[in-house]
Structures are given as structure tokens and as C-alpha cells.
Design an enzyme around this catalytic site. Structure first.
Site, PDB file in Angstrom:
ATOM      1  N   ASN A  40       0.983 -21.714  34.528  1.00 44.54           N
ATOM      2  CA  ASN A  40       1.998 -20.970  33.772  1.00 44.54           C
ATOM      3  C   ASN A  40       2.798 -21.907  32.878  1.00 44.54           C
ATOM      4  O   ASN A  40       2.949 -23.089  33.178  1.00 44.54           O
ATOM      5  CB  ASN A  40       2.950 -20.257  34.739  1.00 44.54           C
ATOM      6  CG  ASN A  40       3.755 -19.187  34.039  1.00 44.54           C
ATOM      7  OD1 ASN A  40       3.213 -18.456  33.222  1.00 44.54           O
ATOM      8  ND2 ASN A  40       5.040 -19.098  34.334  1.00 44.54           N
ATOM      9  N   ASN A  79       5.744  -0.685  39.871  1.00 46.01           N
ATOM     10  CA  ASN A  79       5.266  -0.059  38.624  1.00 46.01           C
ATOM     11  C   ASN A  79       5.260   1.467  38.723  1.00 46.01           C
ATOM     12  O   ASN A  79       4.958   2.142  37.739  1.00 46.01           O
ATOM     13  CB  ASN A  79       3.859  -0.568  38.255  1.00 46.01           C
ATOM     14  CG  ASN A  79       2.780   0.095  39.093  1.00 46.01           C
ATOM     15  OD1 ASN A  79       2.985   0.350  40.293  1.00 46.01           O
ATOM     16  ND2 ASN A  79       1.654   0.374  38.499  1.00 46.01           N
ATOM     17  N   THR A 117       5.994 -21.900  32.440  1.00 42.89           N
ATOM     18  CA  THR A 117       7.111 -22.359  33.256  1.00 42.89           C
ATOM     19  C   THR A 117       6.594 -22.637  34.663  1.00 42.89           C
ATOM     20  O   THR A 117       6.338 -21.704  35.431  1.00 42.89           O
ATOM     21  CB  THR A 117       8.214 -21.266  33.310  1.00 42.89           C
ATOM     22  OG1 THR A 117       8.403 -20.768  31.984  1.00 42.89           O
ATOM     23  CG2 THR A 117       9.506 -21.780  33.871  1.00 42.89           C
ATOM     24  N   THR A 175       7.196  -0.366  33.276  1.00 45.34           N
ATOM     25  CA  THR A 175       6.413  -1.444  32.685  1.00 45.34           C
ATOM     26  C   THR A 175       7.322  -2.547  32.176  1.00 45.34           C
ATOM     27  O   THR A 175       8.531  -2.539  32.422  1.00 45.34           O
ATOM     28  CB  THR A 175       5.429  -0.879  31.612  1.00 45.34           C
ATOM     29  OG1 THR A 175       4.562  -1.940  31.198  1.00 45.34           O
ATOM     30  CG2 THR A 175       6.137  -0.300  30.405  1.00 45.34           C
ATOM     31  N   LYS A 201       9.739  -4.378  35.779  1.00 46.94           N
ATOM     32  CA  LYS A 201       9.045  -4.225  37.068  1.00 46.94           C
ATOM     33  C   LYS A 201       9.752  -4.915  38.239  1.00 46.94           C
ATOM     34  O   LYS A 201       9.635  -4.480  39.373  1.00 46.94           O
ATOM     35  CB  LYS A 201       7.607  -4.744  36.967  1.00 46.94           C
ATOM     36  CG  LYS A 201       6.712  -3.800  36.190  1.00 46.94           C
ATOM     37  CD  LYS A 201       5.273  -4.294  36.184  1.00 46.94           C
ATOM     38  CE  LYS A 201       4.434  -3.359  35.341  1.00 46.94           C
ATOM     39  NZ  LYS A 201       3.019  -3.722  35.326  1.00 46.94           N
ATOM     40  N   TYR A 206      -5.307  -5.328  27.358  1.00 48.32           N
ATOM     41  CA  TYR A 206      -6.436  -4.581  26.795  1.00 48.32           C
ATOM     42  C   TYR A 206      -6.228  -4.376  25.301  1.00 48.32           C
ATOM     43  O   TYR A 206      -6.904  -3.585  24.678  1.00 48.32           O
ATOM     44  CB  TYR A 206      -6.621  -3.230  27.503  1.00 48.32           C
ATOM     45  CG  TYR A 206      -5.323  -2.543  27.837  1.00 48.32           C
ATOM     46  CD1 TYR A 206      -4.657  -1.791  26.897  1.00 48.32           C
ATOM     47  CD2 TYR A 206      -4.757  -2.702  29.094  1.00 48.32           C
ATOM     48  CE1 TYR A 206      -3.446  -1.197  27.196  1.00 48.32           C
ATOM     49  CE2 TYR A 206      -3.543  -2.113  29.414  1.00 48.32           C
ATOM     50  CZ  TYR A 206      -2.901  -1.354  28.454  1.00 48.32           C
ATOM     51  OH  TYR A 206      -1.698  -0.784  28.753  1.00 48.32           O
ATOM     52  N   ASP A 264      -0.294  -1.559  40.839  1.00 43.06           N
ATOM     53  CA  ASP A 264      -0.997  -2.576  40.036  1.00 43.06           C
ATOM     54  C   ASP A 264      -1.920  -3.417  40.918  1.00 43.06           C
ATOM     55  O   ASP A 264      -3.054  -3.722  40.520  1.00 43.06           O
ATOM     56  CB  ASP A 264       0.008  -3.526  39.364  1.00 43.06           C
ATOM     57  CG  ASP A 264       0.589  -2.942  38.082  1.00 43.06           C
ATOM     58  OD1 ASP A 264      -0.028  -2.041  37.491  1.00 43.06           O
ATOM     59  OD2 ASP A 264       1.681  -3.405  37.674  1.00 43.06           O
ATOM     60  N   GLY A 318       4.047 -13.888  35.955  1.00 45.16           N
ATOM     61  CA  GLY A 318       4.999 -12.780  35.844  1.00 45.16           C
ATOM     62  C   GLY A 318       4.715 -11.697  36.878  1.00 45.16           C
ATOM     63  O   GLY A 318       4.030 -11.938  37.879  1.00 45.16           O
ATOM     64  N   GLY A 323      -8.309  -5.128  30.756  1.00 48.31           N
ATOM     65  CA  GLY A 323      -7.543  -4.434  31.792  1.00 48.31           C
ATOM     66  C   GLY A 323      -7.598  -2.918  31.777  1.00 48.31           C
ATOM     67  O   GLY A 323      -6.820  -2.277  32.504  1.00 48.31           O
ATOM     68  N   ARG A 377       8.159 -21.024  37.828  1.00 46.74           N
ATOM     69  CA  ARG A 377       7.863 -19.612  38.095  1.00 46.74           C
ATOM     70  C   ARG A 377       6.547 -19.479  38.880  1.00 46.74           C
ATOM     71  O   ARG A 377       6.419 -18.629  39.754  1.00 46.74           O
ATOM     72  CB  ARG A 377       7.768 -18.857  36.766  1.00 46.74           C
ATOM     73  CG  ARG A 377       8.280 -17.451  36.860  1.00 46.74           C
ATOM     74  CD  ARG A 377       8.352 -16.799  35.509  1.00 46.74           C
ATOM     75  NE  ARG A 377       8.471 -15.354  35.659  1.00 46.74           N
ATOM     76  CZ  ARG A 377       8.221 -14.494  34.689  1.00 46.74           C
ATOM     77  NH1 ARG A 377       7.847 -14.909  33.501  1.00 46.74           N
ATOM     78  NH2 ARG A 377       8.353 -13.192  34.905  1.00 46.74           N
TER      79      ARG A 377
HETATM   80  N1  NAP Z   1      -4.186  -3.472  32.857  1.00 44.60           N
HETATM   81  C1  NAP Z   1      -3.094  -3.112  33.516  1.00 44.60           C
HETATM   82  O1  NAP Z   1      -3.061  -2.087  34.193  1.00 44.60           O
HETATM   83  C2  NAP Z   1      -1.898  -4.010  33.438  1.00 44.60           C
HETATM   84  C3  NAP Z   1      -0.914  -3.931  34.453  1.00 44.60           C
HETATM   85  C4  NAP Z   1       0.172  -4.805  34.371  1.00 44.60           C
HETATM   86  C5  NAP Z   1       0.284  -5.700  33.295  1.00 44.60           C
HETATM   87  N2  NAP Z   1      -0.677  -5.728  32.341  1.00 44.60           N
HETATM   88  C6  NAP Z   1      -0.589  -6.680  31.210  1.00 44.60           C
HETATM   89  O2  NAP Z   1      -0.394  -7.992  31.727  1.00 44.60           O
HETATM   90  C7  NAP Z   1       0.389  -8.755  30.801  1.00 44.60           C
HETATM   91  C8  NAP Z   1       1.551  -9.447  31.535  1.00 44.60           C
HETATM   92  O3  NAP Z   1       2.395  -8.502  32.142  1.00 44.60           O
HETATM   93  P1  NAP Z   1       3.578  -8.985  33.146  1.00 44.60           P
HETATM   94  O4  NAP Z   1       4.186  -7.755  33.702  1.00 44.60           O
HETATM   95  O5  NAP Z   1       3.068 -10.004  34.088  1.00 44.60           O
HETATM   96  O6  NAP Z   1       4.580  -9.690  32.102  1.00 44.60           O
HETATM   97  P2  NAP Z   1       5.753 -10.727  32.408  1.00 44.60           P
HETATM   98  O7  NAP Z   1       6.270 -10.556  33.790  1.00 44.60           O
HETATM   99  O8  NAP Z   1       6.686 -10.629  31.254  1.00 44.60           O
HETATM  100  O9  NAP Z   1       4.997 -12.179  32.369  1.00 44.60           O
HETATM  101  C9  NAP Z   1       4.532 -12.682  31.140  1.00 44.60           C
HETATM  102  C10 NAP Z   1       3.735 -13.955  31.339  1.00 44.60           C
HETATM  103  O10 NAP Z   1       3.324 -14.431  30.044  1.00 44.60           O
HETATM  104  C11 NAP Z   1       3.846 -15.748  29.838  1.00 44.60           C
HETATM  105  N3  NAP Z   1       4.217 -15.893  28.423  1.00 44.60           N
HETATM  106  C12 NAP Z   1       4.913 -15.028  27.645  1.00 44.60           C
HETATM  107  N4  NAP Z   1       5.038 -15.500  26.391  1.00 44.60           N
HETATM  108  C13 NAP Z   1       4.410 -16.717  26.385  1.00 44.60           C
HETATM  109  C14 NAP Z   1       4.201 -17.713  25.375  1.00 44.60           C
HETATM  110  N5  NAP Z   1       4.648 -17.544  24.125  1.00 44.60           N
HETATM  111  N6  NAP Z   1       3.512 -18.818  25.713  1.00 44.60           N
HETATM  112  C15 NAP Z   1       3.039 -18.982  26.976  1.00 44.60           C
HETATM  113  N7  NAP Z   1       3.204 -18.090  27.968  1.00 44.60           N
HETATM  114  C16 NAP Z   1       3.887 -16.961  27.681  1.00 44.60           C
HETATM  115  C17 NAP Z   1       5.045 -15.875  30.757  1.00 44.60           C
HETATM  116  O11 NAP Z   1       5.282 -17.221  31.011  1.00 44.60           O
HETATM  117  P3  NAP Z   1       6.756 -17.743  31.465  1.00 44.60           P
HETATM  118  O12 NAP Z   1       6.863 -17.494  32.948  1.00 44.60           O
HETATM  119  O13 NAP Z   1       6.743 -19.189  31.132  1.00 44.60           O
HETATM  120  O14 NAP Z   1       7.747 -16.956  30.661  1.00 44.60           O
HETATM  121  C18 NAP Z   1       4.538 -15.082  31.987  1.00 44.60           C
HETATM  122  O15 NAP Z   1       3.664 -15.869  32.756  1.00 44.60           O
HETATM  123  C19 NAP Z   1       0.831  -7.782  29.707  1.00 44.60           C
HETATM  124  O16 NAP Z   1      -0.041  -7.951  28.611  1.00 44.60           O
HETATM  125  C20 NAP Z   1       0.614  -6.414  30.330  1.00 44.60           C
HETATM  126  O17 NAP Z   1       0.336  -5.416  29.381  1.00 44.60           O
HETATM  127  C21 NAP Z   1      -1.767  -4.901  32.390  1.00 44.60           C
END
Ligand code: NAP
Length: 301
Positions: A153, A87, A155, A62, A66, A229, A102, A131, A259, A158
Site C-alpha cells: 500500500n 457495505n 501508506t 460505498t 464503509k 470494473y 463484500d 482500504g 470486479g 495502513r
Molecule cells: N467489485 C466490487 O464489488 C467492489 C467492492 C468494493 C470496492 N470495489 C472497488 O475497490 C476499489 C477500492 O475501494 P475501497 O473501498 O477499498 O477504497 P478506499 O478504502 O478508499 O481505499 C483506497 C485504496 O487506494 C489507495 N490509493 C488511493 N489513491 C491512491 C493514489 N493516488 N496512489 C496510490 N494509492 C492510492 C489507498 O491508499 P492509501 O491507504 O495510501 O490512501 C487505498 O489503499 C474501488 O475502485 C472500488 O470501486 C469494488
């Protein structure tokens, strides 16, 4: 000998995977432990080697590993290669294979959500975030029938990097910066039928206003789906299943879900890859319901 399964992340203490994966192993009569390991980015390589040494049978990956884990693995499945994120890791004959459940988990959860609520397949979609999980959502959306996608997004670069992940020609896909007002004014013309939030919770913490500002952009008939979630207000929103993103949409009474359904389905697929047997989905769902006190994963919240 008792088998070992694990989840690695940083932080990982909040993860619900140990709860429902252990319930699945116990229900299937498999003598195994599923444990969380908090591994900071600088220790990822040593952490993966430690799991090899301990002969872990498989593990989940996680935030934030990833994508960083890809070069540390021996093989990648076609889906993991396509999505560019892992994942689930399967250990067999001393080799570690990376998989991504995922994408299929999101696809399955969306299909179930649409069917349970009598909703049409969304054709125009806005994704917040770019992300690892946004990549999985992008993999799934064409399979769901999406024809037009806007990635928003913080950024912009990205988001732009994700455009090449989609099959060319068939789908119109664009990327925009979260703070660029132009995409918001353009939005009504695209008339999005689905908003998917993949921003991590840190995008909401400390923010006095709902973020992204849903009030400005919600349109009739749209669906809200949040991959997160959890709530930033412990105890309150989680009881109703409402994340900050869904709370912001609540006044508009739109179909919405968080989620948990995706979490369940991606976990069930991981279990099947590790054990070669059907996942005890009901036992996993009960464990998740017990852990979150959320009663409904498929109907709108
Ligand atoms: N339900 C499920 O099974 C499941 C599966 C996977 C993930 N998730 C959830 O999905 C979410 C994201 O996961 P991920 O793996 O994609 O994370 P990640 O790769 O770290 O991506 C995070 C995203 O959030 C943005 N972000 C972070 N802090 C921010 C801020 N202060 N202001 C604006 N944007 C911000 C980032 O933007 P930048 O690119 O600009 O940094 C990026 O787009 C998490 O909450 C995770 O728990 C759930």
C-alpha cells in the site's frame, strides 16, 4: 406503500447498483425504488438519520463511508465486525444493522472464476491497497486457502494495521510500502499465484506508466483480479472489461478478471438480506451486462 432502498457514497453517480438492484426488485415483483444518494463525509450522520426518518428498508454503503458508518449503526453482524467495514445496512423494527457482503461476494466470485477457468487455489497472494475493500479480501483469502499474503500500500502503516485481522499462526502475512523496492526484488521467492488490486482508480489517473508496475513482477502462472470494473479511458477498456490494472497485465496473457462478478454476488447477498428471499441473480446479471456491455464475468477476459 412503496419501499425505499438506496446506496450512499461520495461520489455515487458511477455506481451500477441502482441499475441491477432495481432490476432485481422489479423481477421479484417488489414495489420498491432503489435510489443513489450522494452524501459527502461531513453529512454522513445526517444522511443516515434521513434514511431512518424515511423508513428506508435497507441501503448499500460505498466509498468513502464503509468504515465511518460503523458508529452510526445500532448493530453489526459478526462478519461486519470481523471485517471492520459495512457495505449493507438492514433496517428492521427501527434498528439499523450493518453487514458486509463484500467479503462473501469476493470469495464467491473468486471460487467461480477459479472453477470456470480450471485454475488452482492460490496459495501465495499479493494485495495492492489497504482500504475497506482490502479488509474484505483479507477476510476471504484464508477461506480460499491462501497461506502467504503480502499487502502493498502507498501508506505502509495502513497495511500494517490490517495484519491483525488475520487468524494468527496459520498464515504468513506482511505489509510493504508501494514505493519500497525491496518487496519487488523479494517477490520471485514468494512466487505469488494471485495479484488482487484494490487500489482505487485515482491511483492510476494521471499516471503515464502502468501502476503498480506489473511488467517488473509478473511471474508464470499468476492470476490477476481487480476489484475495480471501470476504465479511466471512457468507452475503450470498459468494453473489453479491462481496467488499467488488467490492461497493464494484458501483454503477459495471464488469467484475469475485473470486479463485476464480485459486484453481482455482493449485491445478490444484500438483496437476500433485505427481502428474505432468493435473489433473481440472472436478472441482475443481465442488467449489469446491459449497463457495461461486458459479456463474461466468470471466464478470463
Ligand atoms: N467489485 C466490487 O464489488 C467492489 C467492492 C468494493 C470496492 N470495489 C472497488 O475497490 C476499489 C477500492 O475501494 P475501497 O473501498 O477499498 O477504497 P478506499 O478504502 O478508499 O481505499 C483506497 C485504496 O487506494 C489507495 N490509493 C488511493 N489513491 C491512491 C493514489 N493516488 N496512489 C496510490 N494509492 C492510492 C489507498 O491508499 P492509501 O491507504 O495510501 O490512501 C487505498 O489503499 C474501488 O475502485 C472500488 O470501486 C469494488
Amino acid at each position: 406503500m412503496r419501499s425505499l432502498y438506496a446506496i450512499i457514497g461520495h461520489p455515487v453517480g458511477h455506481s451500477l447498483s441502482p441499475r441491477f438492484q432495481q432490476a432485481a426488485l422489479d423481477n421479484a415483483g417488489i414495489d420498491a425504488a432503489y435510489l443513489p444518494f450522494d452524501i459527502p463525509p461531513e453529512d454522513l450522520s445526517r444522511g443516515v438519520e434521513a434514511l431512518r426518518t424515511l423508513k428506508a428498508s435497507g441501503f448499500n454503503v460505498t466509498i468513502p463511508h464503509k468504515e465511518a458508518i460503523l458508529p452510526l449503526l445500532d448493530d453489526l453482524s459478526p462478519t461486519a465486525r470481523e471485517i471492520g467495514a459495512v457495505n449493507t445496512v438492514i433496517a428492521r423494527d427501527g434498528r439499523l444493522t450493518g453487514e458486509n457482503t463484500d467479503g462473501p461476494g469476493f470469495l464467491g466470485a473468486m471460487e467461480r472464476f477459479l472453477a470456470a477457468n480450471g485454475l488452482s487455489t492460490p496459495s501465495s497472494v499479493v494485495i495492492f491497497g489497504a482500504g475497506g475493500s482490502a479488509k474484505a479480501v483479507l477476510w476471504a483469502l484464508p477461506k480460499l486457502g491462501a497461506e502467504r499474503i503480502l499487502i502493498v500500500n502507498r501508506t505502509k502503516k495502513r497495511g500494517e494495521d490490517l495484519l491483525g485481522l488475520l487468524p494468527t499462526g496459520k498464515i504468513r502475512v506482511q505489509a510493504a510500502a508501494l514505493d519500497d523496492p525491496e518487496w519487488r526484488t523479494e517477490l520471485p521467492r514468494a512466487s505469488p499465484s494471485l495479484f488482487v488490486n484494490t487500489l482505487s482508480l485515482s491511483a492510476y489517473t494521471g499516471s503515464a506508466h502502468p501502476f503498480p508496475p506489473l511488467a517488473e513482477m509478473l511471474l508464470d502462472g499468476a492470476i490477476l483480479y481487480d476489484l475495480s470494473y471501470a476504465s479511466h479511458r471512457p468507452g475503450s477498456a470498459l468494453l473489453a472489461g479491462r481496467t488499467p490494472f488488467l490492461e497493464a497485465g494484458a501483454p503477459f496473457r495471464l488469467p484475469c478478471q475485473n470486479g463485476l462478478g464480485m459486484l453481482l454476488l455482493q449485491g445478490a447477498l444484500s438483496f437476500e438480506l433485505w427481502t428474505g428471499q432468493g435473489a433473481p441473480v440472472e436478472a441482475m446479471e443481465s442488467a449489469l451486462k446491459e449497463g457495461t456491455r461486458q459479456k463474461e464475468f466468470w471466464k478470463t477476459l
